[in-house]
Design a protein around this motif. Structure first.
Motif: not given
Length: 442
Positions: A292-305
């Protein structure tokens, strides 16, 4: 064990009038376990260890091979500051072995020791400096925040300044160095960053840190939680893991002339983290709630960058400090504070070493926030995503030969079995969201 080491611990216990010693160890889920011995049993425990039944510990022995030995590490002896002075209690962290002295393959501390040995064989010492975020609530079942503060806010919005201060002082009294502490972005969310040290010591310190935060909060009738995403519409809590490899006194990640002052070793290490991140995610994000944390928009990464400045990337390279090559490091931002730190540090190190040994090329740095791009543009750029659910993470982990080799077959299969049971149980639950959304209309 050298007799002088035993003598030092015994003398320290006597000096502080210690009556009981708590022997700590960690199960495969990262839960701290403990049992106590009296000070009269301390010398025997240091020499021979203490027998216990491991069959009831998650991921430990089967019922037909339940006898295990907890062997206290004398370097971890410390008096617990929150216990009464007239009845002092100390703690020691244990390595777990079989009765014949062989290391127990299901001991998380042994898993990390084995991975660190792989680094030492290549000439490296692995250092970690995690920043663990957490929330203060008025109760364990009712997540009511203590304040409405934001990032770096001070009083009166930050009602927990005194709690943080007492926590930092307690950690330092126990020999754990703190780099910084402050209010985080979400209401009642806080962060205490630990000063970097070798990975085994840091994993021990992380387990201690989590207990100290909770003990200090409990003392003030407050509940502290390391749940990754306790509140729906605000940032979750991460464990941003700063990492570096040293050759003796030389930081192997630093090169004055490299991109972002990164050496070739560092670039390959980052490439290893990026390539293997999907399969190691389950170890850094081991709960249903983690995703639930690893989602865009909440300063948590979601992509391999990776990038130097963008805090939404999986890997961030902190700005190099002029004249301080020892500070060069890599920050992995996906892990959360509820993981098993022994496994998380093992997985990150194993991925980085794989990148170094296999000479993985480093992908281009990301210059913008890919979470703001459309799906088609991300596909055009070949931007891959971290697992979006625990179910995805389980299947990627299950296929990983690197993770199997890093954890060992016993831990790998026990951990995988446990996570599949948890995921299946979660899928069978009917949530408040479903009842509120569907019951009135269906």
């Amino acid at each position: 064990m050298a007799r002088e080491t035993t003598a030092y611990v015994l003398a320290t216990a006597q000096e502080h009038d210690v009556r009981f010693i708590r022997l700590w160890f960690t199960d495969i889920l990262g839960s701290l376990k403990s049992f106590a011995i009296t000070v009269d049993e301390l010398e025997t425990a240091l020499d021979d260890g203490v027998a216990f039944d491991g069959s009831s510990i998650e991921g430990f022995a089967r019922s037909d091979e339940s006898d295990m030995i907890a062997r206290p590490d004398p370097g971890t002896f410390v008096v617990l500051p929150w216990r009464p002075h007239e009845d002092r209690v100390a703690r020691m962290i244990c390595d777990i072995t079989w009765p014949d002295g062989r290391p127990f393959e299901g001991d998380p501390r042994y898993v990390l020791r084995r991975t660190l040995q792989r680094a030492r064989a290549l000439g490296y010492t692995f250092y970690v400096g995690p920043e663990l975020e957490y929330f203060y609530f008025r109760g364990a079942t009712d997540p009511e925040p203590l304040d409405a503060g934001g990032y770096f806010d001070l009083t009166p919005l930050d009602a927990a300044s005194d709690l943080r201060r007492e926590t930092v002082l307690t950690l330092e009294e126990m020999g754990i160095s703190v780099a910084s502490s402050h209010h985080e972005v979400a209401p009642s969310q806080h962060e205490i960053g630990l000063r970097h040290t070798d990975a085994l010591t840091m994993a021990d310190n992380t387990m201690t840190y989590r207990l100290v935060v909770k003990e200090v909060a409990l003392k003030h009738d407050v509940y502290a939680s390391f749940m990754p995403k306790p509140l729906s519409n605000v940032n979750g809590s991460g464990m941003h893991a700063h990492q570096s490899l040293f050759h003796g006194e030389i930081n192997a990640f630093f090169d004055e002339d490299g991109p972002a002052r990164l050496s070739q070793v560092a670039q390959r290490y980052i490439a290893g983290l990026l390539r293997h991140a999907p399969e190691l995610t389950l170890l850094c994000n081991q709960w249903v709630n983690s995703y639930k944390r690893l989602r865009p928009g909440f300063e948590a990464p979601a992509y391999l960058t990776w990038a130097r400045r963008n805090h939404s990337d999986l890997i961030r390279i902190p700005e190099a400090v002029p004249g301080r090559p020892e500070a060069a490091r890599v920050e992995y931002r996906a892990a959360d504070p509820a993981c098993n730190p022994y496994f998380a540090f093992s997985a990150l190190l194993a991925a980085g070493l794989q990148g170094i040994q296999q000479e993985y090329p480093l992908p281009p740095e990301t210059v913008d926030d890919v979470s703001l791009l459309g799906e088609e543009e991300r596909r055009a750029r070949n931007v891959e995503r971290l697992p979006g659910t625990m179910g995805e993470a389980i299947e990627l982990f299950a296929r990983s030969e690197l993770m199997r080799a890093t954890l060992g077959t016993h831990v790998f299969e026990s951990f995988l079995r446990n996570k599949r049971i948890e995921w299946d149980a979660y899928l069978g639950q009917v949530t408040d969201f479903e009842r509120e959304r569907y019951l009135p209309v269906l």
